[in-house]
Scaffold this motif. Structure first.
Motif, PDB file in Angstrom:
ATOM      1  N   ALA A   1       0.843  -1.203   0.000  1.00  0.00           N
ATOM      2  CA  ALA A   1       0.000   0.000   0.000  1.00  0.00           C
ATOM      3  C   ALA A   1       0.873   1.246   0.000  1.00  0.00           C
ATOM      4  CB  ALA A   1      -0.902   0.000   1.234  1.00  0.00           C
ATOM      5  N   ASP A   2       0.304   2.312  -0.517  1.00  0.00           N
ATOM      6  CA  ASP A   2       1.006   3.592  -0.449  1.00  0.00           C
ATOM      7  C   ASP A   2       0.590   4.328   0.828  1.00  0.00           C
ATOM      8  OD1 ASP A   2      -1.511   4.674  -0.970  1.00  0.00           O
ATOM      9  OD2 ASP A   2      -1.023   5.288  -3.016  1.00  0.00           O
ATOM     10  N   ARG A   3       1.078   5.551   0.985  1.00  0.00           N
ATOM     11  CA  ARG A   3       0.805   6.336   2.194  1.00  0.00           C
ATOM     12  C   ARG A   3      -0.385   7.290   2.018  1.00  0.00           C
ATOM     13  NH1 ARG A   3       5.214   6.344   5.904  1.00  0.00           N
ATOM     14  NH2 ARG A   3       7.028   5.282   5.073  1.00  0.00           N
ATOM     15  N   ALA A   4      -1.124   7.153   0.937  1.00  0.00           N
ATOM     16  CA  ALA A   4      -2.280   8.017   0.703  1.00  0.00           C
ATOM     17  C   ALA A   4      -3.378   7.703   1.724  1.00  0.00           C
ATOM     18  CB  ALA A   4      -2.810   7.804  -0.708  1.00  0.00           C
ATOM     19  N   SER A   5      -4.329   8.622   1.826  1.00  0.00           N
ATOM     20  CA  SER A   5      -5.455   8.390   2.724  1.00  0.00           C
ATOM     21  C   SER A   5      -6.738   8.619   1.938  1.00  0.00           C
ATOM     22  CB  SER A   5      -5.389   9.341   3.913  1.00  0.00           C
ATOM     23  OG  SER A   5      -6.452   9.097   4.793  1.00  0.00           O
ATOM     24  N   PRO A   6      -7.481   7.583   1.640  1.00  0.00           N
ATOM     25  CA  PRO A   6      -7.247   6.181   1.985  1.00  0.00           C
ATOM     26  C   PRO A   6      -6.143   5.579   1.113  1.00  0.00           C
ATOM     27  CG  PRO A   6      -9.199   6.349   0.611  1.00  0.00           C
ATOM     28  CD  PRO A   6      -8.726   7.768   0.881  1.00  0.00           C
ATOM     29  N   ALA A   7      -5.525   4.559   1.653  1.00  0.00           N
ATOM     30  CA  ALA A   7      -4.394   3.916   0.967  1.00  0.00           C
ATOM     31  C   ALA A   7      -4.840   3.206  -0.304  1.00  0.00           C
ATOM     32  CB  ALA A   7      -3.717   2.929   1.904  1.00  0.00           C
ATOM     33  N   ASN A   8      -3.976   3.256  -1.298  1.00  0.00           N
ATOM     34  CA  ASN A   8      -4.152   2.479  -2.522  1.00  0.00           C
ATOM     35  C   ASN A   8      -3.321   1.217  -2.352  1.00  0.00           C
ATOM     36  OD1 ASN A   8      -5.602   4.531  -4.189  1.00  0.00           O
ATOM     37  ND2 ASN A   8      -3.747   5.685  -3.700  1.00  0.00           N
TER      38      ASN A   8
END
Length: 170
Positions: A67-74
């Motif tokens: 997963a990446d650190r995006a919110s929500p994670a991809n």
């Protein structure tokens, strides 16, 4: 015909928020493996080794989740299969440092050089979790590029070294 004592290796990257190292999971035939990750120029080099030799002449299912650190994670999930051979690789030779830069005993080196060490291992490869770079007796942060069989370890000091000084790299 993959060696029964093979390691799983891949590089995970994300060009926006970066990879969350805590999110990485690898399973072999549904069994989770312990994962180690090291920074590379392009993301994280991920390596894991099964606790024991894999069964001979068997299809092994691998599932990778990152997963990446995006919110929500991809979350990226990839799976593949490989087939083992009948034997394990005997690895009785240590990794070889095949190149260094700056070269040993070099003079006229810039004050803040990128220190690079190339490590090769024709057996099972280098376990990235065991890598340590020391400069003048102190552990320093570094990046890893390449594969377990041919890796480049790099460190760029935060500030320059004193003029005419000797620098010890281990």
């Amino acid at each position: 015909n993959v060696a029964r004592n093979t390691s799983i290796f891949f590089v995970a990257d994300d060009d926006k928020t970066g990879v969350d190292p805590q999110s990485i999971s690898v399973t072999l035939d549904g069994i989770a493996l312990e994962v180690t990750a090291s920074a590379t120029l392009d993301g994280l080099a991920v390596q894991c080794t099964p606790a024991g030799d894999l069964p001979a002449d068997t299809d092994i299912d691998v599932e990778l989740s990152v997963a990446d650190r995006a919110s929500p994670a991809n979350v990226a999930v990839r799976s593949y299969t490989f087939r083992t051979g009948t034997v394990a690789v005997t690895d009785d030779e240590a990794p070889l440092v095949s190149a260094v830069s700056p070269a040993a005993d070099a003079s006229g080196v810039e004050a803040r050089p990128t220190i690079e060490v190339r490590v090769r291992d024709a057996g099972l490869g280098v376990d990235f979790a065991t890598l340590v770079m020391e400069v003048n007796g102190e552990a320093v942060p570094f990046t890893v590029e390449g594969t377990p069989s041919d890796a480049r370890i790099r460190h760029r000091p935060a500030s320059g070294f004193a003029p005419q000084s000797s620098v010890d790299v281990h």
